[in-house]
Every structure is written in C-alpha cells, then in structure tokens.
Scaffold this active site. Structure first.
Site, PDB file in Angstrom:
ATOM      1  CG  ASN A   1      -1.657   1.075   1.319  1.00 40.64           C
ATOM      2  OD1 ASN A   1      -1.835   2.060   0.537  1.00 40.64           O
ATOM      3  ND2 ASN A   1      -2.020   1.321   2.680  1.00 40.64           N
ATOM      4  CD1 TRP A   2       3.728   1.068  -2.580  1.00 39.05           C
ATOM      5  CD2 TRP A   2       3.298   1.954  -4.771  1.00 39.05           C
ATOM      6  NE1 TRP A   2       4.165   0.103  -3.466  1.00 39.05           N
ATOM      7  CE2 TRP A   2       4.185   0.916  -4.715  1.00 39.05           C
ATOM      8  CE3 TRP A   2       2.983   2.605  -5.922  1.00 39.05           C
ATOM      9  CZ2 TRP A   2       4.752   0.294  -5.994  1.00 39.05           C
ATOM     10  CZ3 TRP A   2       3.746   2.322  -7.084  1.00 39.05           C
ATOM     11  CH2 TRP A   2       4.402   1.297  -7.183  1.00 39.05           C
ATOM     12  CE  LYS A   3       0.541   3.237   4.929  1.00 38.63           C
ATOM     13  NZ  LYS A   3       0.528   3.574   6.123  1.00 38.63           N
TER      14      LYS A   3
ATOM     15  CG  HIS B   1      -5.558   1.683   5.564  1.00 42.02           C
ATOM     16  ND1 HIS B   1      -4.823   2.465   6.409  1.00 42.02           N
ATOM     17  CD2 HIS B   1      -4.267   0.819   5.261  1.00 42.02           C
ATOM     18  CE1 HIS B   1      -3.710   2.524   6.780  1.00 42.02           C
ATOM     19  NE2 HIS B   1      -3.387   1.108   6.118  1.00 42.02           N
TER      20      HIS B   1
ATOM     21  CD  GLU C   1      -2.531   5.397   6.906  1.00 43.32           C
ATOM     22  OE1 GLU C   1      -2.709   5.526   5.846  1.00 43.32           O
ATOM     23  OE2 GLU C   1      -1.610   4.724   7.583  1.00 43.32           O
TER      24      GLU C   1
ATOM     25  CD  GLU D   1      -2.957  -3.038   7.477  1.00 46.15           C
ATOM     26  OE1 GLU D   1      -2.111  -3.106   7.159  1.00 46.15           O
ATOM     27  OE2 GLU D   1      -3.916  -1.908   7.446  1.00 46.15           O
TER      28      GLU D   1
ATOM     29  N   GLY E   1       3.091   1.879  10.810  1.00 45.02           N
ATOM     30  CA  GLY E   1       3.863   2.808  10.694  1.00 45.02           C
ATOM     31  C   GLY E   1       4.505   3.245  11.975  1.00 45.02           C
TER      32      GLY E   1
ATOM     33  CB  SER F   1       5.929  -2.072  11.533  1.00 46.40           C
ATOM     34  OG  SER F   1       5.131  -0.849  12.036  1.00 46.40           O
TER      35      SER F   1
ATOM     36  N   GLY G   1       3.204  -1.311   4.275  1.00 44.69           N
ATOM     37  CA  GLY G   1       3.108   0.094   3.732  1.00 44.69           C
ATOM     38  C   GLY G   1       4.308   0.713   3.608  1.00 44.69           C
ATOM     39  N   GLY G   2       5.146   0.978   4.699  1.00 39.26           N
ATOM     40  CA  GLY G   2       6.394   1.869   4.399  1.00 39.26           C
ATOM     41  C   GLY G   2       7.322   1.121   3.821  1.00 39.26           C
TER      42      GLY G   2
HETATM   43  C1  PEP Z   1      -0.391  -0.181   6.223  1.00 45.48           C
HETATM   44  O1  PEP Z   1      -0.297   1.064   5.780  1.00 45.48           O
HETATM   45  O2  PEP Z   1      -1.314  -0.761   5.899  1.00 45.48           O
HETATM   46  C2  PEP Z   1       0.706  -0.514   7.286  1.00 45.48           C
HETATM   47  C3  PEP Z   1       0.527  -1.964   7.531  1.00 45.48           C
HETATM   48  O3  PEP Z   1       1.717   0.228   7.034  1.00 45.48           O
HETATM   49  P1  PEP Z   1       3.123   0.215   7.482  1.00 45.48           P
HETATM   50  O4  PEP Z   1       3.814  -1.324   6.960  1.00 45.48           O
HETATM   51  O5  PEP Z   1       4.035   1.113   7.215  1.00 45.48           O
HETATM   52  O6  PEP Z   1       3.120  -0.309   9.147  1.00 45.48           O
END
Ligand code: PEP
Length: 251
Positions: A10-12, A96, A98, A168, A174, A214, A235-236
C-alpha cells in the site's frame, strides 16, 4: 486446499507517476520468480494506469486504495469501481485504519464500499484492527468481531471468494512496532473461527487473512511461518523495491 499467499503493498499518498512506474517495474522484476504467491500493489489513484501498464504480463494485481459504492455522481473526491476498472485495477482496499481514524469512515460506509466494489467485480481487501487503547483495555477481539460482522454484512458466501481480510493493529501501523507472532496468530485464529461461524466452515477456511503493521524484511519470515497468516499488507517497506522484493521472496 492450502491458501495461496498474498503479498500486498500500500503506497498510500506517495510517489509521482514517474516514480510509481519505476518502482512498479522494479517490483515486477524482483517478483519474477515468486510464482507460488500473489502480489498486489495499491498506488495512489493518479498512478493506477501507469502501474497497470508497468506490471502488464507479470500477474501482479493492481488495486485502488479505496472505492466508492456509487457508480457516478456528485461525490467530490471519490472514485467509482468503474473508474478503477477503467485504469486496469481489479481490486480495492477498504477500511484502512487511516480512512477510519483520519477521515472518519464508519463500519457502515466501509460495508457499502465493500459491497459496491464486489458488485462491480472487484476483489476487496477489508482492513480491520484495534487501537492501542482497545488492546490495553482487553477489547481487541470484541472490536475485531464488530468490524468483521459489520464490514461483511449482507455479503454472501459466493462473494467471499473475492474478499481478503487484513488484520492491522492500529498501534503497529507505521510505528515500527510489530505485533508479536503470538498476538498476530491469536487475532488471526479468532478471525478465522468467526469467518467459519458466519459462513460455511470450508469457506471460512479458504479466506485469506493478511497481517499488516510494520512488516519488514527482518520479520517477514517469522510472520509467514504462522499457520493463520496468509500474507501481509505492507506500507512503508513497500515503497522501496529492495525491501519489498525481500518481503515478496520470503522463505
Ligand atoms: C499499512 O499501511 O497498511 C501498513 C501496515 O503500514 P506500515 O507497513 O508502514 O506499518
């Protein structure tokens, strides 16, 4: 039947079209030999068409980061299932944390998005997860149950073939904190048994449940070794081809 692993990025709100195209090409190259697992990329809406083109022929699934339940109309800032499909996307993420926390999306809106996407033939990745307060007050499993029941309201057994759940924990997204393998396995086992209660047992057992929060090259192998973790939502670490390539090629 064993569940096929799914590694999703997920590149957000990251990457211009040029940067997204390059990253997608690099990820397609890194995943070339990983033929026993599925890969999904969710770039920003602006890069969907370019990413679809960049991964053509690789088998990588391209997804929207959200989807409207309406086909068209006066819904400023929204994107319809038809628009996603027009750009080559075949899937969408909904719920999600966010979207829930920053933009106030409710379980009922998320359920409408999920059903609207399914009705238009998209696969849907439904994200659920508890906050730190909810975990510390002992409510984590009750919150997960509520999010699963509400998110999947009026979704048929047949439609569940196109649904993936992503667990999640909000406190792990993050933050650099990953749930322990025991915490993740406990949540995944709980979600699995709930799905078996809500649908027939063989359907519950066939639904993929991803872990997100993470995920990195350093923890992917241990996470993927858990019996009820069928993949990851990243994500990251999905913003860098080398680290996402290592995650895709977990042992
Ligand atoms: C996400 O955005 O779904 C996520 C899990 O981010 P990260 O891997 O950066 O924690």
């Amino acid at each position: 039947m064993p569940r096929r692993a799914l590694i999703a990025g997920n590149w957000k709100m990251h990457k211009t079209v040029t940067d997204a195209t390059l990253l997608a090409e690099q990820i397609a190259a890194a995943g070339r030999d990983a033929t026993d697992r599925d890969i999904l990329l969710a770039p920003p809406f602006t890069s969907l068409g370019a990413v679809t083109g960049a991964v053509e022929g690789s088998g990588i699934v391209v997804a929207g980061q959200n989807v409207s339940w309406e086909e068209q109309g006066a819904f400023t800032g929204e994107i319809s299932p038809l628009m996603l499909k027009d750009l080559g996307a075949t899937a969408a993420i909904v719920g999600h944390s966010e979207r829930r926390q920053i933009f106030g999306e409710t379980d009922s809106m998320i359920n409408k998005r999920l059903r609207g996407g399914l009705e238009q033939g998209l696969s849907i990745l439904l994200c659920i997860g508890e906050t730190l307060d909810e975990r510390e007050s002992g409510d984590a499993l009750a919150i997960l149950e509520q999010q699963v029941r509400a998110g999947l309201a009026e979704v048929s057994s047949t439609q569940m073939a196109s649904v993936v759940i992503a667990y999640e924990p909000v406190w792990a997204i993050g933050t650099g904190k990953t749930a322990t393998t025991e915490q993740a396995q406990e949540a995944h086992g709980f979600i699995r048994s709930l799905l078996c209660d809500l649908y027939e047992k063989d359907i519950g057992n066939s639904i993929r449940i991803l872990y997100g929060g993470s995920v990195k090259p350093a923890n992917i192998d241990e996470l993927m070794a858990q019996p009820d973790i069928d993949g990851v939502l990243v994500g990251g670490a999905s913003l860098d081809a080398e680290s996402f390539g290592r995650i895709i090629n977990y042992k």
